[in-house]
Motif scaffolding. Structure first.
Motif, PDB file in Angstrom:
ATOM      1  N   PRO A   1       0.798  -1.234   0.000  1.00 36.47           N
ATOM      2  CA  PRO A   1       0.000   0.000   0.000  1.00 36.47           C
ATOM      3  C   PRO A   1       0.827   1.279   0.000  1.00 36.47           C
ATOM      4  O   PRO A   1       0.289   2.353  -0.235  1.00 36.47           O
ATOM      5  CB  PRO A   1      -0.833  -0.114   1.274  1.00 36.47           C
ATOM      6  N   ASP A   2       2.133   1.189   0.221  1.00 29.95           N
ATOM      7  CA  ASP A   2       2.997   2.368   0.209  1.00 29.95           C
ATOM      8  C   ASP A   2       3.582   2.657  -1.166  1.00 29.95           C
ATOM      9  O   ASP A   2       4.269   3.661  -1.348  1.00 29.95           O
ATOM     10  CB  ASP A   2       4.125   2.201   1.227  1.00 29.95           C
ATOM     11  N   THR A   3       3.308   1.801  -2.137  1.00 29.41           N
ATOM     12  CA  THR A   3       3.777   2.008  -3.504  1.00 29.41           C
ATOM     13  C   THR A   3       2.941   3.127  -4.139  1.00 29.41           C
ATOM     14  O   THR A   3       1.725   3.157  -3.964  1.00 29.41           O
ATOM     15  CB  THR A   3       3.629   0.700  -4.316  1.00 29.41           C
ATOM     16  N   PRO A   4       3.576   4.050  -4.889  1.00 27.13           N
ATOM     17  CA  PRO A   4       2.822   5.181  -5.458  1.00 27.13           C
ATOM     18  C   PRO A   4       1.600   4.769  -6.294  1.00 27.13           C
ATOM     19  O   PRO A   4       0.537   5.371  -6.163  1.00 27.13           O
ATOM     20  CB  PRO A   4       3.869   5.906  -6.312  1.00 27.13           C
ATOM     21  N   TRP A   5       1.704   3.729  -7.113  1.00 26.71           N
ATOM     22  CA  TRP A   5       0.560   3.356  -7.948  1.00 26.71           C
ATOM     23  C   TRP A   5      -0.589   2.800  -7.108  1.00 26.71           C
ATOM     24  O   TRP A   5      -1.757   2.990  -7.448  1.00 26.71           O
ATOM     25  CB  TRP A   5       0.960   2.397  -9.076  1.00 26.71           C
TER      26      TRP A   5
ATOM     27  N   LYS B   1      -2.368   5.782  -5.450  1.00 29.57           N
ATOM     28  CA  LYS B   1      -3.250   6.418  -6.440  1.00 29.57           C
ATOM     29  C   LYS B   1      -4.522   5.591  -6.624  1.00 29.57           C
ATOM     30  O   LYS B   1      -5.636   6.133  -6.683  1.00 29.57           O
ATOM     31  CB  LYS B   1      -2.504   6.568  -7.768  1.00 29.57           C
ATOM     32  N   LEU B   2      -4.373   4.278  -6.687  1.00 31.80           N
ATOM     33  CA  LEU B   2      -5.520   3.379  -6.827  1.00 31.80           C
ATOM     34  C   LEU B   2      -6.479   3.552  -5.649  1.00 31.80           C
ATOM     35  O   LEU B   2      -7.695   3.650  -5.829  1.00 31.80           O
ATOM     36  CB  LEU B   2      -5.047   1.922  -6.925  1.00 31.80           C
ATOM     37  N   LEU B   3      -5.938   3.622  -4.440  1.00 32.06           N
ATOM     38  CA  LEU B   3      -6.769   3.775  -3.250  1.00 32.06           C
ATOM     39  C   LEU B   3      -7.495   5.121  -3.238  1.00 32.06           C
ATOM     40  O   LEU B   3      -8.634   5.215  -2.779  1.00 32.06           O
ATOM     41  CB  LEU B   3      -5.930   3.595  -1.985  1.00 32.06           C
ATOM     42  N   GLN B   4      -6.833   6.161  -3.755  1.00 32.52           N
ATOM     43  CA  GLN B   4      -7.471   7.479  -3.849  1.00 32.52           C
ATOM     44  C   GLN B   4      -8.627   7.448  -4.841  1.00 32.52           C
ATOM     45  O   GLN B   4      -9.654   8.099  -4.641  1.00 32.52           O
ATOM     46  CB  GLN B   4      -6.470   8.540  -4.282  1.00 32.52           C
ATOM     47  N   ASP B   5      -8.472   6.689  -5.935  1.00 26.33           N
ATOM     48  CA  ASP B   5      -9.475   6.650  -6.997  1.00 26.33           C
ATOM     49  C   ASP B   5     -10.618   5.678  -6.728  1.00 26.33           C
ATOM     50  O   ASP B   5     -11.650   5.747  -7.391  1.00 26.33           O
ATOM     51  CB  ASP B   5      -8.818   6.265  -8.334  1.00 26.33           C
TER      52      ASP B   5
END
Length: 100
Positions: free
Chosen positions: A78-82, A85-89
Motif C-alpha cells: 500500500p505504500d507504492t505510489p501506484w 493512487k488506486l486507493l485514492q481513486d
C-alpha cells in the motif's frame, strides 16, 4: 487449548493453496492476510476485484489484495505510489459502472 491451536493450524495448512500469492501469516497473526506483498505494477485490465483491509488491533498494517481475472490473489504494497493512487481513486470508480 494447545491441541485446538495445532488443529486449527493443521486445517489452515491443508486448505492453503501454494499458488496463491495472498498467504496467511504463519506467525499466529491470523487476521492478516498477506505474508508478503509486491510493489510491481498490475494493469487494472487484469483486476477482477480489490479488497482493502484497514489496520486494526489484530493486524497492524493496511492490506490491499487484488483478485485477478485469472482467479489468483495478489497482495500489493500500500505504500507504492501506484497503489496509493488506486486507493485514492476507488471511491470514484465505485460510482461509475465499468464494463468488463
Amino acid at each position: 487449548m494447545a491441541l485446538w491451536v495445532a488443529l486449527l493450524l493443521g486445517v489452515l495448512l491443508v486448505t492453503h493453496h501454494p499458488g496463491d500469492t495472498a498467504i496467511l501469516e504463519a506467525n499466529g497473526n491470523l487476521s492478516c492476510r498477506c505474508l508478503k506483498s509486491t510493489r510491481a505494477f498490475i494493469s487494472p485490465l487484469k483486476y477482477s476485484s480489490i479488497e482493502v483491509w484497514p489496520a486494526g488491533s489484530s493486524c497492524r498494517r493496511l492490506e490491499v489484495v487484488i483478485k485477478l481475472k485469472s482467479l489468483q490473489w495478489v497482495c500489493v504494497d500500500p505504500d507504492t505510489p501506484w497503489v496509493k493512487k488506486l486507493l485514492q481513486d476507488l471511491p470514484h470508480l465505485r460510482k461509475k459502472k465499468v464494463p468488463y
